[in-house]
Each structure stands twice: as structure tokens, then as C-alpha cells.
Design a protein around this motif. Sequence first.
Motif, PDB file in Angstrom:
ATOM      1  N   VAL A  11       0.851  -1.187   0.000  1.00 15.48           N
ATOM      2  CA  VAL A  11       0.000   0.000   0.000  1.00 15.48           C
ATOM      3  C   VAL A  11       0.887   1.238   0.000  1.00 15.48           C
ATOM      4  CG1 VAL A  11      -1.706   1.316   1.295  1.00 15.48           C
ATOM      5  CG2 VAL A  11      -1.863  -1.170   1.232  1.00 15.48           C
TER       6      VAL A  11
ATOM      7  N   GLU B 266      -5.596  -7.017   8.576  1.00 15.05           N
ATOM      8  CA  GLU B 266      -6.088  -6.424   7.328  1.00 15.05           C
ATOM      9  C   GLU B 266      -6.220  -4.907   7.453  1.00 15.05           C
ATOM     10  OE1 GLU B 266     -10.371  -6.107   5.068  1.00 15.05           O
ATOM     11  OE2 GLU B 266      -9.936  -7.978   6.126  1.00 15.05           O
ATOM     12  N   PHE B 267      -6.817  -4.448   8.553  1.00 15.93           N
ATOM     13  CA  PHE B 267      -7.069  -3.022   8.727  1.00 15.93           C
ATOM     14  C   PHE B 267      -5.772  -2.238   8.913  1.00 15.93           C
ATOM     15  CE2 PHE B 267     -11.771  -2.286   9.884  1.00 15.93           C
ATOM     16  CZ  PHE B 267     -12.183  -3.218   8.954  1.00 15.93           C
TER      17      PHE B 267
ATOM     18  N   ASN C 144      -9.645   2.831   9.013  1.00 17.45           N
ATOM     19  CA  ASN C 144      -9.440   1.466   9.486  1.00 17.45           C
ATOM     20  C   ASN C 144      -8.589   1.449  10.749  1.00 17.45           C
ATOM     21  OD1 ASN C 144     -10.970   0.377   7.429  1.00 17.45           O
ATOM     22  ND2 ASN C 144      -9.231  -0.283   6.212  1.00 17.45           N
TER      23      ASN C 144
ATOM     24  N   ASP D 299      -5.268   2.672   5.703  1.00 13.87           N
ATOM     25  CA  ASP D 299      -6.384   3.607   5.702  1.00 13.87           C
ATOM     26  C   ASP D 299      -6.615   4.125   7.128  1.00 13.87           C
ATOM     27  OD1 ASP D 299      -9.549   3.899   6.171  1.00 13.87           O
ATOM     28  OD2 ASP D 299      -9.050   4.492   4.120  1.00 13.87           O
TER      29      ASP D 299
ATOM     30  N   SER E  34      -3.894  -2.050   5.643  1.00 13.50           N
ATOM     31  CA  SER E  34      -4.535  -1.264   4.576  1.00 13.50           C
ATOM     32  C   SER E  34      -3.979   0.156   4.492  1.00 13.50           C
ATOM     33  CB  SER E  34      -6.044  -1.184   4.806  1.00 13.50           C
ATOM     34  OG  SER E  34      -6.349  -0.276   5.868  1.00 13.50           O
TER      35      SER E  34
END
Length: 167
Positions: A56, A93-94, A102, A99, A97
Motif C-alpha cells: 500500500v 487487514e485493517f 481502518n 487507511d 490497509s
Amino acid sequence: MFRVGEFIVCGTNGICKIVDISKLDFAGSDREYYVLEPVYGKGGRSFLPTDNTKVVARTVINKKEALALIDEIPSIEKISATNDKLREEKYKEFVGSGDCRNLVSVLKTVYSRKQERIAQGKKTTATDDRYFKMAEDNLYSELSFALKKDKDEMEDYIGERIARGAK
């Protein structure tokens, strides 16, 4: 494509400055790479292929986006998971990411679980502690960078801003 001089959030390296874009010969491949320097001293230079699809990489949020995110925190949902294994997968996952929303979800979930466990006379889990630290570090680093504040001030700043907005 990013440009030299830009600041990006890059995987586990956090915020990095692109100091060069060069063709490098790694293992016989003649690919272009972003040459990155971490902003918060997590080591030396790193290299990211310009055609990367796995890690990412995105531009750092700006001040306006950071303030909007902080104002949105009360409405960001916690992670709903039915068991510890699924919860850990969601944490991974969060956090991976990159983000910010998240990251807030992870922080809110772990904080809530911590309060529940303390009320039951239990300790926090190592998994919760590990992901809380990662999410907190990544979120506070990006917010402090965008708001031009010290990272250590972020928890108080966020709390005060949310409290003012709730009135």
C-alpha cells in the motif's frame, strides 16, 4: 505515479519522502524504483518499484482531511468479529490497509475490549496490545505530520477536538 519530493505512506515504513526515482538492477530486473527515506527514522533508505501492486502506497493526508477524520472518529464503527482468530485477521487487514479510518476502527475495538476485560478482572491480550500500538503509531504519525504537531500531542489534541465538537 508519485514525484520526487512527495511524502507518501508506504506499507510498514510509515511516512516516507521520495528522494529519487531510479532504474535499479536488482536480480537482473531493470525496473524503476522510488527511493524512499522514512520521515520518523525507522531505518535507512528503502526501495519500492514504481509499478508496485502489493504494498500500500498513497499520498499523506492533508490538514483538511486530518481534521475531518478527527471529527468523524465518534461515528467510525468498531470491528465486529465473532472470535479471536477472525478479530486478529481483521486487525491485520485493517492495519495493513494504511487507511486512517481502518486504524481508528482498530483503536476503538481494542480500547473497548480492554475496558470490558478490565471490568471482568482480566488482562488485555498480547494481540490487542500489539495491534493497538501499530494502529496508534501509524495514525498519530500521519495526523501529526498533516497537522504539523508533535506526535506525542495527538492523543490529547484528538480528545479535545472531539469534546469541543460534541458540545
